[in-house]
Design an enzyme around this catalytic site. Structure first.
Site, PDB file in Angstrom:
ATOM      1  N   ASP A   1      16.632 -37.188 -28.398  1.00 17.17           N
ATOM      2  CA  ASP A   1      15.833 -37.144 -29.518  1.00 17.17           C
ATOM      3  C   ASP A   1      16.254 -38.571 -30.306  1.00 17.17           C
ATOM      4  O   ASP A   1      17.559 -38.695 -30.386  1.00 17.17           O
ATOM      5  CB  ASP A   1      16.095 -36.009 -30.476  1.00 17.17           C
TER       6      ASP A   1
ATOM      7  N   ASN B   1      11.443 -36.528 -26.557  1.00 14.96           N
ATOM      8  CA  ASN B   1      12.177 -35.045 -26.606  1.00 14.96           C
ATOM      9  C   ASN B   1      11.458 -34.118 -26.348  1.00 14.96           C
ATOM     10  O   ASN B   1      11.596 -32.996 -26.528  1.00 14.96           O
ATOM     11  CB  ASN B   1      12.473 -35.104 -28.425  1.00 14.96           C
TER      12      ASN B   1
ATOM     13  N   TYR C   1       2.244 -40.867 -43.226  1.00 16.26           N
ATOM     14  CA  TYR C   1       2.240 -41.523 -42.060  1.00 16.26           C
ATOM     15  C   TYR C   1       2.266 -43.021 -42.022  1.00 16.26           C
ATOM     16  O   TYR C   1       3.132 -43.672 -41.530  1.00 16.26           O
ATOM     17  CB  TYR C   1       1.137 -40.894 -41.155  1.00 16.26           C
TER      18      TYR C   1
END
Ligand code: UDP
Length: 333
Positions: free
Chosen positions: A51, A32, A141
């Protein structure tokens, strides 16, 4: 093989793309360009700007492309940002992977190599960390990457996809003119090199009270070329219907202060430091047990020395002192 590389405009994906092209594969990059760089995509690769959060678009791309495999790098990967913006991490890393997997099923794509991370382990009970260590991520994360790993396992079992999940430790170095250029830059080695370049006056040390020999956090650094090579090996070892997991590091831990000392030797710059509080979400010590990948995939590091990684990153930084975009405009000016 015809291979789709998600995140192929990023640091690691763009280097793996180069090695795969050199090995004779046909490469399509899907990115993206939010954090990747058009200039990092190899000239021989086709670039699709799209995306992964857009399921319909991803479905269309995977069905139209007739791919033999996917290497999935596209993700957000900053521990600190994941703590302050967890939603971004789950949406990009989990929803993005889910959309990709559903599109792989629809497009009958049989192979996947996934960029996972040692952040899935959190602070382990034992170091070096083996693949059998219980995953207990300490930040969004790591949690988002672990969730993606679970999705992949379930899709392999249900739909016969063969996947290899590579759990990276700390990736460093450069591959000639392809290297690390993040905005914002949060990683240790590029931040140190900014000081050596004169773009910053000191490097901050996040945390000097860790339970380690010199009080700073310890990480296992691996050269990006060695990491990239593991992806080529992984592609050849995919087994239909299975998800295999491999840790990918050198098995040597270096503290933040040791990395700074090595960078002083490589650059000849004094690199002043500023001591700062711990960064939220950072475990004290992450070092890989990498026996499994050595034994099962025959992987062996060619560039295990920290100085080599820093020297290669330093050469890239000197050639691209303001990253890809600024050096591109400087070239055209
Ligand atoms: N770090 C630091 N100063 C910096 C950047 C990072 O002291 O400017 C520390 C960070 O807290 C961690 C280690 O260096 O303990 C490696 O951080 P990096 O962001 O490079 O990789 P991570 O381990 O978070 O993936």
């Amino acid at each position: 093989m015809k291979l789709l590389i998600t995140g192929g405009a990023g640091y690691i994906g763009s280097i793996v793309a180069r090695l795969l092209i050199e090995a004779g594969h046909e490469i399509v990059v899907l990115d993206n360009l939010e954090r990747g760089h058009r200039a990092a995509v190899p000239g021989q690769a086709q670039l699709i700007v799209a995306d992964l959060r857009n399921a319909a678009e991803v479905d269309h791309i995977l069905q139209a492309g007739r791919y033999d495999g996917v290497l999935h790098f596209a993700a957000l990967a900053l521990v600190g940002e994941s703590v302050t913006h967890p939603g971004r991490y789950y949406r990009n890393n989990v929803t993005g992977t889910l959309n990709l997997l559903e599109a792989m099923v629809a497009g009958a794509v049989p192979r996947l190599v996934f960029s996972s991370t040692c952040a899935v382990y959190g602070q382990p009970d034992e170091v070096p960390i083996a693949e059998s260590a219980p995953p207990r991520p300490q930040n969004a994360y790591g949690a988002s990457k672990l969730a993606a790993d679970h999705l992949i396992g379930d899709f392999c079992a249900a739909h016969g996809i063969g996947a290899v999940s590579l759990r990276y430790f700390n990736v460093a170095g450069a591959h000639g003119h392809t290297g690390e250029d993040h905005e914002p830059e949060t990683h240790l080695i590029p931040n140190i090199l900014k000081v050596a370049l004169g773009r910053s006056d000191a490097v901050e040390i996040f945390g000097t009270d860790y339970p380690t020999a010199d009080g700073t956090a310890v990480r296992d650094y691996i050269h990006v070329d060695d990491l990239a090579q593991a992806h080529l090996l992984a592609l050849g070892h995919v087994k239909a219907g299975e998800r295999q997991v491999f840790n990918l590091g050198n098995g040597n831990g270096f503290s933040v202060r040791e990395v700074i000392a090595a960078a002083r030797r490589v650059t000849g710059h004094p690199i002043p430091v500023r001591e700062a509080p711990r960064r939220p979400g950072d475990p004290p010590r992450l070092v890989a047990a990498s026996a499994r990948i050595r034994e099962q995939l025959g992987w062996a590091a060619q560039k295990p020395a920290l100085e080599t990684m820093i020297a290669d990153a330093w050469a890239f930084s000197q050639a691209h002192p303001h990253g890809y975009n600024r050096s591109a405009s400087a070239t055209s000016a």
